[in-house]
Design a protein around this motif. Structure first.
Motif: not given
Length: 208
Positions: A129-151
């Protein structure tokens, strides 16, 4: 496999050298969200980690995110979770603090570790919400979700990371790790080769 992936990403982002010498305290407009993950207003900041002035970053990290907190050995002002929480309320998109909160949740086997004001995933929500254009935040969040089977959700954030990655080799490398977690080995291999060509020396992704 999950703990290995977290450790690989943590290793990758330790080497981040993002710019932090913008003039003045680079604050962003607040986005009100009084729900589970709370509003972004804070007594100090919040600041964009990528552009915050060096003095403000130093004050936060010296008092609340020195190595002993980042490695989860002990807190500075109380519980480790409280110091990481303070860091992430002052700089919601602090990548190493985000990963420290993930590791703390894993270690405590808790979705909301002691001292944390919000559940672990909320810190990603707040960063997006704070920095929607921050690519590092997005990739870390994506990996977090992937590890939890939320593909499906993971791929949405990874697509946003790709769109904003530019020539950031750290993001490219972490995209490879995230797509490996999703078992998209073709894309993972592509990002691994690209990261290597950009000078990334970490071999964890290539070995996997």
């Amino acid at each position: 496999m999950r703990s290995v992936a977290i450790n690989l990403i943590a290793t990758a982002i330790v080497a981040l050298s993002l710019p932090g010498a913008a003039v003045g305290q680079a604050q962003r407009p607040m986005v009100a969200s009084p729900g589970l993950c709370g509003p972004l207003e804070n007594a100090f900041g919040p600041f964009d980690y990528r552009t915050v002035d060096s003095q403000s970053k130093y004050l936060v990290e010296m008092a609340h995110f020195p190595p002993q907190v980042e490695t989860l050995r002990s807190g500075m002002t109380g519980k480790v979770g409280g110091d990481i929480d303070y860091t992430l309320r002052a700089m919601p998109n602090h990548p190493r603090a985000l990963m420290a909160m993930v590791r703390l949740g894993e270690r405590q086997k808790s979705s909301q570790p002691p001292g944390a004001r919000y559940p672990v995933e909320c810190y990603f929500d707040r960063a997006v919400r704070f920095t929607p254009d921050d690519a590092m935040v997005r990739v870390l969040y994506g990996n977090y979700l992937a590890q939890r089977d939320r593909a499906t959700e993971a791929r949405q954030h990874l697509a946003a990371a790709e769109a904003n990655a530019g020539d950031d080799a750290q993001v490219i490398y972490n995209l490879g790790l995230a797509y490996f977690e999703l078992k998209d080995y073709e894309k993972a291999a592509g990002f691994a080769k690209k990261a290597q060509a950009m000078g990334i020396q970490f071999t964890g992704l290539q070995q996997r």
